[in-house]
Design a protein around this motif. Structure first.
Motif, PDB file in Angstrom:
ATOM      1  N   THR A 183      36.880  28.641-157.499  1.00 15.60           N
ATOM      2  CA  THR A 183      36.384  27.856-158.622  1.00 15.60           C
ATOM      3  C   THR A 183      36.140  26.431-158.137  1.00 15.60           C
ATOM      4  O   THR A 183      37.019  25.823-157.526  1.00 15.60           O
ATOM      5  CB  THR A 183      37.409  27.828-159.771  1.00 15.60           C
ATOM      6  N   GLY A 184      34.954  25.901-158.405  1.00 17.71           N
ATOM      7  CA  GLY A 184      34.641  24.544-157.996  1.00 17.71           C
ATOM      8  C   GLY A 184      33.614  24.514-156.882  1.00 17.71           C
ATOM      9  O   GLY A 184      33.353  25.519-156.216  1.00 17.71           O
ATOM     10  N   PRO A 185      33.016  23.343-156.638  1.00 17.15           N
ATOM     11  CA  PRO A 185      31.910  23.223-155.686  1.00 17.15           C
ATOM     12  C   PRO A 185      32.363  23.238-154.226  1.00 17.15           C
ATOM     13  O   PRO A 185      33.488  22.855-153.904  1.00 17.15           O
ATOM     14  CB  PRO A 185      31.285  21.871-156.041  1.00 17.15           C
ATOM     15  N   VAL A 186      31.454  23.658-153.371  1.00 17.45           N
ATOM     16  CA  VAL A 186      31.728  23.703-151.928  1.00 17.45           C
ATOM     17  C   VAL A 186      32.018  22.316-151.381  1.00 17.45           C
ATOM     18  O   VAL A 186      32.810  22.155-150.446  1.00 17.45           O
ATOM     19  CB  VAL A 186      30.541  24.341-151.191  1.00 17.45           C
ATOM     20  N   ASP A 187      31.373  21.299-151.949  1.00 18.62           N
ATOM     21  CA  ASP A 187      31.534  19.942-151.423  1.00 18.62           C
ATOM     22  C   ASP A 187      32.617  19.146-152.156  1.00 18.62           C
ATOM     23  O   ASP A 187      32.606  17.908-152.135  1.00 18.62           O
ATOM     24  CB  ASP A 187      30.202  19.195-151.491  1.00 18.62           C
ATOM     25  N   ALA A 188      33.574  19.820-152.783  1.00 17.77           N
ATOM     26  CA  ALA A 188      34.673  19.130-153.446  1.00 17.77           C
ATOM     27  C   ALA A 188      35.460  18.298-152.434  1.00 17.77           C
ATOM     28  O   ALA A 188      35.488  18.597-151.236  1.00 17.77           O
ATOM     29  CB  ALA A 188      35.587  20.139-154.130  1.00 17.77           C
ATOM     30  N   GLU A 189      36.129  17.261-152.925  1.00 21.27           N
ATOM     31  CA  GLU A 189      36.882  16.368-152.031  1.00 21.27           C
ATOM     32  C   GLU A 189      38.092  17.057-151.404  1.00 21.27           C
ATOM     33  O   GLU A 189      38.459  16.763-150.262  1.00 21.27           O
ATOM     34  CB  GLU A 189      37.346  15.132-152.813  1.00 21.27           C
ATOM     35  N   VAL A 190      38.712  17.951-152.144  1.00 20.53           N
ATOM     36  CA  VAL A 190      39.907  18.650-151.674  1.00 20.53           C
ATOM     37  C   VAL A 190      39.815  20.112-152.102  1.00 20.53           C
ATOM     38  O   VAL A 190      39.336  20.412-153.205  1.00 20.53           O
ATOM     39  CB  VAL A 190      41.206  18.042-152.246  1.00 20.53           C
ATOM     40  N   THR A 191      40.277  21.015-151.244  1.00 25.02           N
ATOM     41  CA  THR A 191      40.396  22.428-151.600  1.00 25.02           C
ATOM     42  C   THR A 191      41.867  22.773-151.751  1.00 25.02           C
ATOM     43  O   THR A 191      42.680  22.469-150.878  1.00 25.02           O
ATOM     44  CB  THR A 191      39.772  23.330-150.527  1.00 25.02           C
ATOM     45  N   VAL A 192      42.215  23.384-152.877  1.00 24.01           N
ATOM     46  CA  VAL A 192      43.586  23.829-153.144  1.00 24.01           C
ATOM     47  C   VAL A 192      43.640  25.341-153.003  1.00 24.01           C
ATOM     48  O   VAL A 192      42.900  26.057-153.692  1.00 24.01           O
ATOM     49  CB  VAL A 192      44.043  23.419-154.555  1.00 24.01           C
TER      50      VAL A 192
ATOM     51  N   ARG B 216      38.309  21.918-155.422  1.00 27.78           N
ATOM     52  CA  ARG B 216      37.939  23.336-155.347  1.00 27.78           C
ATOM     53  C   ARG B 216      39.223  24.157-155.317  1.00 27.78           C
ATOM     54  O   ARG B 216      40.146  23.850-154.570  1.00 27.78           O
ATOM     55  CB  ARG B 216      37.118  23.585-154.078  1.00 27.78           C
ATOM     56  N   LEU B 217      39.286  25.213-156.132  1.00 21.54           N
ATOM     57  CA  LEU B 217      40.491  26.006-156.297  1.00 21.54           C
ATOM     58  C   LEU B 217      40.270  27.416-155.765  1.00 21.54           C
ATOM     59  O   LEU B 217      39.293  28.073-156.137  1.00 21.54           O
ATOM     60  CB  LEU B 217      40.891  26.064-157.773  1.00 21.54           C
ATOM     61  N   VAL B 218      41.164  27.864-154.906  1.00 16.45           N
ATOM     62  CA  VAL B 218      41.035  29.176-154.272  1.00 16.45           C
ATOM     63  C   VAL B 218      42.315  29.970-154.496  1.00 16.45           C
ATOM     64  O   VAL B 218      43.416  29.486-154.212  1.00 16.45           O
ATOM     65  CB  VAL B 218      40.776  29.041-152.753  1.00 16.45           C
ATOM     66  N   THR B 219      42.178  31.182-155.013  1.00 20.84           N
ATOM     67  CA  THR B 219      43.285  32.137-155.045  1.00 20.84           C
ATOM     68  C   THR B 219      42.804  33.416-154.374  1.00 20.84           C
ATOM     69  O   THR B 219      41.611  33.705-154.350  1.00 20.84           O
ATOM     70  CB  THR B 219      43.737  32.458-156.475  1.00 20.84           C
TER      71      THR B 219
ATOM     72  N   SER C  30      35.995  22.941-143.820  1.00 14.48           N
ATOM     73  CA  SER C  30      36.056  21.502-143.572  1.00 14.48           C
ATOM     74  C   SER C  30      36.734  20.816-144.748  1.00 14.48           C
ATOM     75  O   SER C  30      36.828  21.372-145.848  1.00 14.48           O
ATOM     76  CB  SER C  30      34.648  20.927-143.367  1.00 14.48           C
ATOM     77  N   GLY C  31      37.185  19.597-144.501  1.00 13.75           N
ATOM     78  CA  GLY C  31      37.815  18.810-145.550  1.00 13.75           C
ATOM     79  C   GLY C  31      39.292  19.098-145.689  1.00 13.75           C
ATOM     80  O   GLY C  31      39.805  20.092-145.176  1.00 13.75           O
ATOM     81  N   PRO C  32      40.015  18.220-146.401  1.00 14.26           N
ATOM     82  CA  PRO C  32      41.456  18.395-146.572  1.00 14.26           C
ATOM     83  C   PRO C  32      41.783  19.562-147.493  1.00 14.26           C
ATOM     84  O   PRO C  32      41.023  19.890-148.417  1.00 14.26           O
ATOM     85  CB  PRO C  32      41.900  17.066-147.188  1.00 14.26           C
TER      86      PRO C  32
ATOM     87  N   ASP D  35      46.836  13.857-156.564  1.00 12.30           N
ATOM     88  CA  ASP D  35      46.554  12.437-156.794  1.00 12.30           C
ATOM     89  C   ASP D  35      46.799  11.621-155.527  1.00 12.30           C
ATOM     90  O   ASP D  35      46.010  10.729-155.175  1.00 12.30           O
ATOM     91  CB  ASP D  35      47.430  11.902-157.929  1.00 12.30           C
ATOM     92  N   ARG D  36      47.907  11.909-154.825  1.00 13.37           N
ATOM     93  CA  ARG D  36      48.210  11.176-153.606  1.00 13.37           C
ATOM     94  C   ARG D  36      47.189  11.467-152.516  1.00 13.37           C
ATOM     95  O   ARG D  36      46.798  10.566-151.758  1.00 13.37           O
ATOM     96  CB  ARG D  36      49.630  11.505-153.125  1.00 13.37           C
ATOM     97  N   VAL D  37      46.740  12.709-152.440  1.00  8.00           N
ATOM     98  CA  VAL D  37      45.744  13.073-151.432  1.00  8.00           C
ATOM     99  C   VAL D  37      44.409  12.402-151.743  1.00  8.00           C
ATOM    100  O   VAL D  37      43.751  11.830-150.853  1.00  8.00           O
ATOM    101  CB  VAL D  37      45.588  14.605-151.353  1.00  8.00           C
ATOM    102  N   LEU D  38      43.998  12.431-153.007  1.00  5.15           N
ATOM    103  CA  LEU D  38      42.688  11.894-153.387  1.00  5.15           C
ATOM    104  C   LEU D  38      42.636  10.375-153.279  1.00  5.15           C
ATOM    105  O   LEU D  38      41.578   9.804-152.995  1.00  5.15           O
ATOM    106  CB  LEU D  38      42.346  12.333-154.811  1.00  5.15           C
ATOM    107  N   THR D  39      43.747   9.715-153.501  1.00  7.42           N
ATOM    108  CA  THR D  39      43.761   8.257-153.426  1.00  7.42           C
ATOM    109  C   THR D  39      44.185   7.739-152.057  1.00  7.42           C
ATOM    110  O   THR D  39      44.165   6.533-151.819  1.00  7.42           O
ATOM    111  CB  THR D  39      44.720   7.672-154.486  1.00  7.42           C
ATOM    112  N   GLY D  40      44.614   8.655-151.185  1.00  2.00           N
ATOM    113  CA  GLY D  40      45.029   8.251-149.853  1.00  2.00           C
ATOM    114  C   GLY D  40      46.374   7.598-149.818  1.00  2.00           C
ATOM    115  O   GLY D  40      46.743   6.976-148.812  1.00  2.00           O
TER     116      GLY D  40
END
Length: 301
Positions: free
Chosen positions: A16-25, A54-57, A93-95, A290-295
């Motif tokens: 769920t969510g876009p391929v270019d999301a900032e973070v994948t969970v 982006r959310l992956v199960t 790619s990405g965190p 939140d901590r990951v997205l804000t660094g």
């Protein structure tokens, strides 16, 4: 979607969510369950973070809608390798933030142990839900030592029998009869009837080989040293004080090994925190995100 692993096993994956999301969970379910365990987290995190996440199960091999496995592959080591493949193929790619419940949390630890460089390069946060880094060390089912030893013997013997039953699945009639036992083992003071139905339907989809085969590996794993080497990753660990499978000492040892872990003990809750205490699990995942997205660095507790 379906992801084929190198050995031919097919994993059922939901994204769920876009391929270019900032973070994948990536959210990993527990033993005998499936990816539906996280439905409340997927809905809430999607609402909170929108397209930033982006959310992956996925259903682990031998569970849910994923295909069966050879008995020799019913190990946490194999699940750790499977997670490495899922990350490479679904989130190349990405965190990433890894969220694991019970066996899923142990899978995350195995990924960190077996693929240390890849884990370090990609993983930005961790959430451990009702899991352990010490196998069955603390599992006493809330009972006396004598009764625990008898249950452990019966469980070990039964697991060996089930592991030889191949791709068969538990009969629905048997699971209906066992529903009170499942409720006692997995839930705390309160249990929504819809949740016990979901858990029972998940167990019905797991192969007998998986139900029995993974037991030995789960009982033997010890990964506290792996956690201690992870440094300053933002992390959270949650446990119910009525958890009969991974009681509070399991989460406490995780937090002691990984000092950046924010520990939450949920009064009255059992092993299925994603269902029993969804708000607290959602807040813990959101806090790490939140901590990951804000660094922001993880706070040392």
């Amino acid at each position: 979607m379906e992801l084929r692993l190198p050995d031919g096993v097919r994993l059922h994956v939901t994204v769920t969510g876009p391929v270019d999301a900032e973070v994948t969970v990536l959210m990993l379910h527990g033993w005998t369950l499936d990816g539906r365990s996280w439905h409340r987290q997927v809905a809430e995190l999607r609402e909170r973070f929108g397209d930033r996440v982006r959310l992956v199960t996925y259903d682990a091999r031998g569970h849910g809608r994923s295909s069966c496995l050879a008995l020799r592959d019913a190990t946490l080591a194999q699940l750790g390798d499977d997670l490495a493949t899922v990350v490479d193929e679904i989130a190349p790619s990405g965190p990433i933030v890894l969220v694991g419940h019970s066996m899923g949390g142990m899978t995350v630890m195995e990924y960190a142990h077996r693929h240390a460089d890849r884990f370090a390069a990609r993983t930005a946060g961790l959430v451990f839900v009702s899991t352990t880094a010490e196998g069955h060390t603390h599992t006493v089912y809330g009972l006396s030592p004598r009764i625990t030893r008898l249950i452990r013997l019966a469980e070990t013997t039964g697991a060996g029998v089930l592991a030889r039953c191949g791709g068969w699945r538990p009969p629905h009639a048997l699971l209906r009869a066992l529903r009170p036992s499942i409720r006692w083992m997995l839930f705390g003071d309160r249990c929504d009837p819809a949740d016990i139905r979901l858990v029972t339907s998940a167990v019905a989809r797991a192969t007998l080989r998986s139900i029995g085969g993974f037991r030995a590996s789960i009982g033997a794993q010890h990964r506290l040293e792996t956690l201690a080497a992870l440094g300053g990753l933002p992390a959270a660990a949650l446990v119910g004080d009525r958890d009969r499978l991974t009681p509070p000492p399991c989460a406490e040892s995780i937090a002691a090994a990984l000092p950046t872990t924010e520990l939450t003990v949920c009064p009255g809750a059992g092993h299925m925190l994603m269902m029993e205490r969804p708000d607290q699990v959602n807040d813990a995942v959101a806090g790490v995100l939140d901590r990951v997205l804000t660094g922001r660095p993880a706070a040392r507790l």
